[in-house]
Write a protein that holds these residues in place. Structure first.
Motif, short mmCIF file in Angstrom:
data_model
loop_
_atom_site.label_atom_id
_atom_site.label_comp_id
_atom_site.label_asym_id
_atom_site.label_seq_id
_atom_site.Cartn_x
_atom_site.Cartn_y
_atom_site.Cartn_z
N PHE A 129 0.82 -1.21 0.00
CA PHE A 129 0.00 0.00 0.00
C PHE A 129 0.86 1.26 0.00
O PHE A 129 0.53 2.26 -0.64
CB PHE A 129 -0.96 0.00 1.20
CG PHE A 129 -2.23 -0.76 0.90
CD1 PHE A 129 -3.23 -0.20 0.12
CD2 PHE A 129 -2.41 -2.06 1.37
CE1 PHE A 129 -4.39 -0.90 -0.18
CE2 PHE A 129 -3.56 -2.76 1.07
CZ PHE A 129 -4.56 -2.20 0.30
N GLN A 130 1.97 1.18 0.73
CA GLN A 130 2.87 2.34 0.76
C GLN A 130 3.44 2.60 -0.62
O GLN A 130 3.55 3.74 -1.06
CB GLN A 130 4.00 2.10 1.76
CG GLN A 130 3.55 2.33 3.19
CD GLN A 130 4.71 2.51 4.13
OE1 GLN A 130 5.83 2.11 3.81
NE2 GLN A 130 4.46 3.10 5.28
N TRP A 131 3.79 1.50 -1.31
CA TRP A 131 4.35 1.65 -2.65
C TRP A 131 3.31 2.25 -3.60
O TRP A 131 3.60 3.15 -4.39
CB TRP A 131 4.81 0.29 -3.18
CG TRP A 131 5.38 0.40 -4.58
CD1 TRP A 131 6.62 0.81 -4.94
CD2 TRP A 131 4.69 0.09 -5.79
NE1 TRP A 131 6.76 0.79 -6.30
CE2 TRP A 131 5.59 0.35 -6.87
CE3 TRP A 131 3.42 -0.39 -6.10
CZ2 TRP A 131 5.26 0.14 -8.18
CZ3 TRP A 131 3.09 -0.58 -7.42
CH2 TRP A 131 4.01 -0.32 -8.46
N ILE A 132 2.06 1.76 -3.49
CA ILE A 132 0.99 2.27 -4.35
C ILE A 132 0.80 3.77 -4.09
O ILE A 132 0.69 4.58 -5.02
CB ILE A 132 -0.33 1.50 -4.09
CG1 ILE A 132 -0.21 0.09 -4.66
CG2 ILE A 132 -1.53 2.22 -4.74
CD1 ILE A 132 -1.32 -0.84 -4.27
N GLU A 133 0.79 4.13 -2.82
CA GLU A 133 0.61 5.54 -2.46
C GLU A 133 1.74 6.40 -3.04
O GLU A 133 1.52 7.44 -3.63
CB GLU A 133 0.56 5.69 -0.95
CG GLU A 133 0.24 7.11 -0.52
CD GLU A 133 0.52 7.34 0.95
OE1 GLU A 133 1.11 6.47 1.59
OE2 GLU A 133 0.15 8.40 1.44
N TYR A 134 2.97 5.89 -2.87
CA TYR A 134 4.14 6.64 -3.33
C TYR A 134 4.13 6.78 -4.85
O TYR A 134 4.36 7.84 -5.41
CB TYR A 134 5.41 5.93 -2.87
CG TYR A 134 6.68 6.58 -3.37
CD1 TYR A 134 7.14 7.76 -2.80
CD2 TYR A 134 7.40 6.01 -4.42
CE1 TYR A 134 8.29 8.36 -3.27
CE2 TYR A 134 8.55 6.60 -4.89
CZ TYR A 134 9.00 7.78 -4.31
OH TYR A 134 10.12 8.38 -4.77
N ARG A 135 3.84 5.65 -5.52
CA ARG A 135 3.95 5.61 -6.98
C ARG A 135 2.85 6.40 -7.69
O ARG A 135 3.07 7.08 -8.67
CB ARG A 135 3.93 4.14 -7.44
CG ARG A 135 4.14 3.94 -8.94
CD ARG A 135 5.58 4.27 -9.31
NE ARG A 135 5.79 4.15 -10.75
CZ ARG A 135 5.48 5.11 -11.61
NH1 ARG A 135 4.98 6.23 -11.18
NH2 ARG A 135 5.70 4.95 -12.90
N PHE A 136 1.63 6.29 -7.17
CA PHE A 136 0.49 6.87 -7.89
C PHE A 136 -0.11 8.08 -7.18
O PHE A 136 -0.35 9.10 -7.77
CB PHE A 136 -0.60 5.81 -8.12
CG PHE A 136 -0.12 4.65 -8.90
CD1 PHE A 136 0.10 4.76 -10.26
CD2 PHE A 136 0.16 3.44 -8.29
CE1 PHE A 136 0.56 3.69 -10.99
CE2 PHE A 136 0.62 2.36 -9.02
CZ PHE A 136 0.83 2.49 -10.37
N TRP A 137 -0.35 7.94 -5.88
CA TRP A 137 -1.09 8.99 -5.19
C TRP A 137 -0.29 10.28 -5.10
O TRP A 137 -0.78 11.35 -5.44
CB TRP A 137 -1.52 8.49 -3.82
CG TRP A 137 -2.33 9.51 -3.07
CD1 TRP A 137 -2.01 10.13 -1.91
CD2 TRP A 137 -3.61 10.06 -3.45
NE1 TRP A 137 -3.00 11.00 -1.54
CE2 TRP A 137 -3.99 10.99 -2.48
CE3 TRP A 137 -4.46 9.86 -4.54
CZ2 TRP A 137 -5.17 11.70 -2.54
CZ3 TRP A 137 -5.64 10.57 -4.60
CH2 TRP A 137 -5.98 11.47 -3.61
N SER A 138 0.96 10.19 -4.69
CA SER A 138 1.77 11.39 -4.54
C SER A 138 1.97 12.06 -5.88
O SER A 138 2.01 13.27 -6.01
CB SER A 138 3.12 11.08 -3.90
OG SER A 138 3.80 10.15 -4.69
N HIS A 139 2.04 11.24 -6.97
CA HIS A 139 2.19 11.78 -8.32
C HIS A 139 0.95 12.60 -8.69
O HIS A 139 1.03 13.67 -9.25
CB HIS A 139 2.36 10.60 -9.27
CG HIS A 139 2.42 10.99 -10.71
ND1 HIS A 139 3.41 11.79 -11.21
CD2 HIS A 139 1.61 10.71 -11.74
CE1 HIS A 139 3.21 11.98 -12.50
NE2 HIS A 139 2.12 11.33 -12.85
N ARG A 140 -0.25 12.06 -8.34
CA ARG A 140 -1.50 12.75 -8.64
C ARG A 140 -1.62 14.06 -7.86
O ARG A 140 -2.14 15.04 -8.36
CB ARG A 140 -2.70 11.86 -8.29
CG ARG A 140 -2.87 10.73 -9.24
CD ARG A 140 -3.67 11.16 -10.45
NE ARG A 140 -3.26 10.36 -11.58
CZ ARG A 140 -3.34 10.74 -12.84
NH1 ARG A 140 -3.79 11.91 -13.13
NH2 ARG A 140 -2.94 9.96 -13.81
#
Lengths: 207, 151
Positions: free
Chosen positions: B136-147
């Motif tokens: 979940f941390q990776w998903i957040e870092y990869r996609f959410w922070s980018h958005r």
């Protein structure tokens, strides 16, 4: 890119220094990219007060999100992307006042038609403008500014990025999140609209 | 390819200015057609005009205005992050050494085999939990922070 010639190593060094709260590096980054940010904001936003606020907002956003910059693109592309999205958000927030602007951003094809209607009826049967009747370059530049200002927001942004900031199609595609072929097609149409506008001006002068 | 009226199309004129040379037919046509020549010169003036447009200007110093609005510490200072790292290292060392010292002192080493057998049954579950958190941390870092940056 105009005035910004940084290698990826220099970019990385500057980003690291800014993240370490080096005030000199922060100032350097603003000075390096303020022209790009201002150019984009000025093309997309018309009200002077909004322009002033947005230019500052963009830089504050840049610094608060800089730790998330992954060096997957050029720093200038990332900064232009933030500028573009900030201006787009601003335009969408103002939709009650600026319905036209939102419409233009969302539907450039319709806007192209509207623009064409406003400047001329039909150029196919027009009189030929002879080369020796062309205006001086300085006059052309003035007309060109007027013409760009009348383009749909998206089109004038593309003209700014491609012709004035000298960005590649790939970079513009990243910034606007439009497919590369759409960028090329819109640029073609924008240039044609500008040329038609200029031609209209020459005809007025020579009438 | 020339259009029906044998004039060059806007596409052909623009392609030429974007670096695609005219073929022989096009060259001959442009040289002899005042209309196409005029259109080409219009485009050429437009391209020159792009380079000569004045740079945008604000009536205040943008850099100074932004600097004034910047928080004193826009990012966590280096000393702060270094301190956190040191605390983690010290805590880890204590977590390893302390049970050994206490075990020696209280003499509970005899119970270690039983303790480890229980631990091994728990390890897959812990690994699954840890894996999920990391995912979940990776998903957040990869996609959410980018958005978020686009907002």
């Amino acid at each position: 890119m105009k005035n910004i010639v940084l290698t990826s190593t220099e970019e990385r060094q500057m980003v690291v220094a800014v993240l370490n709260n080096d005030r000199k590096a922060i100032l350097q980054m603003i000075r390096l990219y303020e022209r790009l940010v201002m150019a984009m904001v000025f093309r997309m936003i018309e009200k002077t007060a909004d322009r002033e606020d947005l230019c500052q907002d963009v830089f504050l956003k840049i610094f608060s999100y800089l730790s998330g910059f992954k060096f997957e693109s050029k720093l200038s592309t990332w900064i232009a992307q933030i500028t573009y999205n900030t201006c787009l958000n601003h335009l969408q927030k103002k939709k009650n006042l600026l319905l036209d602007d939102v419409f233009i951003v969302n539907n450039p094809e319709e806007e192209t038609r509207r623009y064409a209607d406003t400047i001329t009826a039909d150029f196919t049967n027009q009189t030929v403008v002879m080369p020796d009747e062309l205006l001086q370059q300085s006059e052309t530049n003035q007309h060109l500014q007027t013409a760009i200002a009348q383009l749909p927001i998206l089109f004038r942004t593309l003209i700014e990025l491609y012709h004035i900031e000298e960005m590649s199609y790939t970079e513009i595609s990243q910034i606007t999140e439009l497919p590369m072929n759409t960028v090329k097609s819109y640029l073609f149409r924008a240039r044609k609209m500008l040329k038609d506008f200029l031609q209209h001006q020459y005809q007025l002068v020579n009438r | 390819m020339l259009n029906n009226h044998h004039h060059l199309s806007d596409t052909e004129l623009q392609m030429h200015l974007e670096g695609l040379p005219f073929n022989t037919n096009q060259q001959v046509h442009v040289a002899n057609c005042p209309k196409c020549m005029a259109q080409l010169q219009l485009y050429q003036q437009m391209y020159i005009g792009f380079e000569q447009l004045p740079a945008p200007k604000l009536n205040f110093d943008l850099a100074q205005a932004v600097m004034a609005k910047m928080p004193v510490s826009p990012v966590a200072p280096k000393s702060y992050s270094t301190l956190i790292e040191k605390i983690w290292v010290i805590a880890t060392v204590f977590a390893i050494i302390l049970p050994l010292v206490l075990g020696q002192y209280f003499g509970y080493f005899d119970a270690l085999p039983q303790l480890f057998s229980t631990m091994f049954s728990v390890i897959p579950m812990l690994a699954a939990i840890l894996g999920t958190v990391l995912l979940f941390q990776w998903i957040e870092y990869r996609f959410w922070s980018h958005r978020m940056v686009k907002g």
